[in-house]
Design a protein around this motif. Structure first.
Motif, PDB file in Angstrom:
ATOM      1  N   THR A  99       3.339   5.299  -5.755  1.00 14.23           N
ATOM      2  CA  THR A  99       2.638   4.387  -6.662  1.00 14.23           C
ATOM      3  C   THR A  99       3.435   4.173  -7.940  1.00 14.23           C
ATOM      4  N   ARG A 101      -7.082   5.695   2.716  1.00 11.64           N
ATOM      5  CA  ARG A 101      -7.453   6.987   2.127  1.00 11.64           C
ATOM      6  C   ARG A 101      -7.012   8.099   3.062  1.00 11.64           C
ATOM      7  N   ASN A 118       0.741   9.842  -7.624  1.00 10.07           N
ATOM      8  CA  ASN A 118       1.350   9.536  -6.336  1.00 10.07           C
ATOM      9  C   ASN A 118       2.751   8.996  -6.614  1.00 10.07           C
ATOM     10  N   PRO A 168      -1.105   7.271   0.803  1.00  8.26           N
ATOM     11  CA  PRO A 168      -1.882   8.097  -0.135  1.00  8.26           C
ATOM     12  C   PRO A 168      -1.658   9.592   0.050  1.00  8.26           C
ATOM     13  N   VAL A 216       0.841  -1.191   0.000  1.00 16.12           N
ATOM     14  CA  VAL A 216       0.000   0.000   0.000  1.00 16.12           C
ATOM     15  C   VAL A 216       0.881   1.248   0.000  1.00 16.12           C
ATOM     16  N   THR A 236      -2.040  -2.138  -4.045  1.00 15.73           N
ATOM     17  CA  THR A 236      -3.390  -1.598  -3.987  1.00 15.73           C
ATOM     18  C   THR A 236      -3.412  -0.226  -3.327  1.00 15.73           C
ATOM     19  N   GLU A 237      -4.216   0.655  -3.878  1.00 17.75           N
ATOM     20  CA  GLU A 237      -4.461   1.967  -3.277  1.00 17.75           C
ATOM     21  C   GLU A 237      -5.845   2.018  -2.623  1.00 17.75           C
ATOM     22  N   LYS A 238      -6.540   0.877  -2.572  1.00 17.90           N
ATOM     23  CA  LYS A 238      -7.920   0.846  -2.090  1.00 17.90           C
ATOM     24  C   LYS A 238      -8.026   0.673  -0.578  1.00 17.90           C
TER      25      LYS A 238
END
Length: 204
Positions: free
Chosen positions: A109, A130, A106, A94, A91, A125-127
């Motif tokens: 990323t 937040r 990002n 963010p 991860v 994953t960026e999910k």
């Protein structure tokens, strides 16, 4: 007659000092600089004071510099290949929506995009995380105010909470100083009972 167009272009548009630091470097050039250190409770992979590391971090963060991304991803890949023992979710820390719109990407990323093909045991994953608000730049603050600045700055979205539970997660940032950002981000994940959360900064 063969013309060296690269030299001609650079004559009229000189490279920045940072770009000159990275000129001609192959991805493996950063591997001798790879040395893990513990900064706060987080693992750092590179010395941020080294001129080439400093240049790569800056160019990737503010100028979407692909050579910098490849160099940094080589070190991150080497570390993750030996430390991601389970199926692991990686991860990136963010950005706020405001900062993401302004920058357009990002920076962590983008490094992970280069690393991912060499990490079959990992899912990027960026999910899972937040950022709840735009925070003051950490570089402008002292340690105590950095911790206050990051308090409650991250949250796991409701739709991702069940996936975070029992997952092995590696949280990655580009630079850490006091560790306030990584600590706050990790705390948000840990509230949802993952199997493990490991925090990594590319440089310290």
């Amino acid at each position: 007659m063969n013309l060296d167009y690269t030299n001609i272009i650079e004559f009229f548009f000189p490279l920045s000092e940072d770009a000159q630091q990275l000129k001609g470097l192959a991805p493996d050039s950063f591997l001798p600089l790879y040395h893990t250190t513990i900064a706060a409770t987080h693992t750092a992979l590179l010395p941020s004071t080294h001129p080439q590391v400093k240049a790569a971090i800056h160019l990737n963060k503010y100028h979407y510099h692909k050579t910098a991304q490849r160099l940094l991803s080589t070190v991150l890949t080497a570390h993750l290949q030996s430390h991601a023992k389970h199926h692991t979710y990686i991860v990136p820390v963010p950005l706020s929506n405001k900062r993401l719109r302004a920058r357009g990407y990002n920076q962590v990323t983008e490094i992970l995009r280069h690393a991912k093909p060499s990490l079959p045991n990992c899912t990027v994953t960026e999910k899972y995380l937040r950022r709840t608000r735009d925070t003051v730049a950490q570089t402008t603050l002292g340690r105590k105010k950095r911790l206050q600045n990051m308090k409650n700055a991250f949250v796991v979205p409701a739709r991702a909470q069940s996936a975070v539970a029992n997952a092995h997660i590696i949280l990655v940032d580009d630079v850490t100083t006091t560790g306030a950002t990584l600590t706050a981000a990790a705390s948000a994940l840990q509230a949802h009972a993952p199997a493990s959360v490991t925090t990594i900064a590319l440089a310290h």
